[in-house]
Write a protein that holds these residues in place. Structure first.
Motif, PDB file in Angstrom:
ATOM      1  N   CYS A 188      42.382  34.251  32.436  1.00  0.00           N
ATOM      2  CA  CYS A 188      41.000  34.151  32.914  1.00  0.00           C
ATOM      3  C   CYS A 188      40.303  33.026  32.173  1.00  0.00           C
ATOM      4  O   CYS A 188      40.273  33.012  30.940  1.00  0.00           O
ATOM      5  CB  CYS A 188      40.263  35.476  32.703  1.00  0.00           C
ATOM      6  SG  CYS A 188      38.500  35.405  33.126  1.00  0.00           S
ATOM      7  N   GLN A 198      45.636  41.782  34.728  1.00  0.00           N
ATOM      8  CA  GLN A 198      45.115  40.434  34.578  1.00  0.00           C
ATOM      9  C   GLN A 198      45.847  39.739  33.438  1.00  0.00           C
ATOM     10  O   GLN A 198      45.989  40.296  32.350  1.00  0.00           O
ATOM     11  CB  GLN A 198      43.615  40.483  34.280  1.00  0.00           C
ATOM     12  CG  GLN A 198      42.979  39.110  34.160  1.00  0.00           C
ATOM     13  CD  GLN A 198      41.469  39.184  34.003  1.00  0.00           C
ATOM     14  OE1 GLN A 198      40.748  39.507  34.932  1.00  0.00           O
ATOM     15  NE2 GLN A 198      40.982  38.907  32.800  1.00  0.00           N
ATOM     16  N   THR A 242      40.988  33.565  37.721  1.00  0.00           N
ATOM     17  CA  THR A 242      41.788  34.610  37.086  1.00  0.00           C
ATOM     18  C   THR A 242      43.148  34.699  37.755  1.00  0.00           C
ATOM     19  O   THR A 242      43.288  34.441  38.957  1.00  0.00           O
ATOM     20  CB  THR A 242      41.095  35.992  37.166  1.00  0.00           C
ATOM     21  OG1 THR A 242      40.906  36.338  38.547  1.00  0.00           O
ATOM     22  CG2 THR A 242      39.754  35.972  36.470  1.00  0.00           C
TER      23      THR A 242
END
Length: 200
Positions: free
Chosen positions: A181, A178, A169
């Protein structure tokens, strides 16, 4: 061969399984792109598979980088190995294994910059692919990637023959969000002895 060169080769190899892609973009829902997503791997294949270490492997694949890759990105890598039917986490030892990397661009620079000039692996140079930040948004493909993976020992020995699950990630540290991923499966074989080769 540098740490990152080995990791890059093995990571690229791990995107495929006997011609069938075994990689999941964990930021996608119903195959729809998450607007936060920075990168998506489209296709990948390797020959041979399982990968044999030490040995040669040919890799073909492509990905889309949706935004410029610059600083402020941390990377988390999780590796699990199948042991007696259970998935056991591989610890982080000397920056190898299930590790946290504080700055992806710094890591690329420390491995691929020489006297302030990018010194990319020849496989990437031949394809016109960058290996240091900033990397502009765009479509990137490797069409003739031939890698030689050396025999691994010491801290590398955890990459011995076996089945692995990998998850990587990327996090934008400036927003604590984030942005990429991917999870993938990897099988690694070893060169067979005379009798193993005869009788499988």
């Amino acid at each position: 061969m540098s740490f990152l060169s080995v990791v890059a080769a093995i990571s690229l190899v791990s995107l495929c399984h006997a011609g069938t892609v075994h990689i999941s973009d964990c930021m996608r829902t119903n195959n729809q792109r998450n607007p936060e997503n920075l990168v998506h791997v489209n296709t990948a294949s390797a020959n041979p598979f399982p990968v044999v270490i030490p040995g040669d492997v040919d890799i073909v694949g492509n990905l889309d980088l949706y935004k410029n890759l610059t600083g402020q990105l941390s990377m988390s890598v999780s590796i699990k190995r199948k042991v007696l039917g259970l998935w056991v986490p591989v610890p982080c030892v000397s920056n190898v294994g299930s590790c946290q990397y504080a700055d992806l661009c710094d890591m690329l620079s420390s491995n691929f910059m020489e006297n302030g000039v990018p010194n990319c692996p020849p496989q990437l140079v031949a394809e016109g692919l960058p290996c240091t930040c900033p990397i502009p948004a765009g479509h990137y493909a490797i069409n003739h990637g031939h890698f030689t993976i050396p025999e691994l020992s010491g801290v590398w020995s955890f990459l011995a023959k076996g089945d692995y699950q990998l998850r990587a990630t990327l996090t934008d540290k400036s927003r604590n969000a984030q942005v990429a991923c991917h999870s993938m499966d990897l099988s690694i074989g070893s060169k067979c002895s005379f009798f193993d080769c005869l009788f499988g």
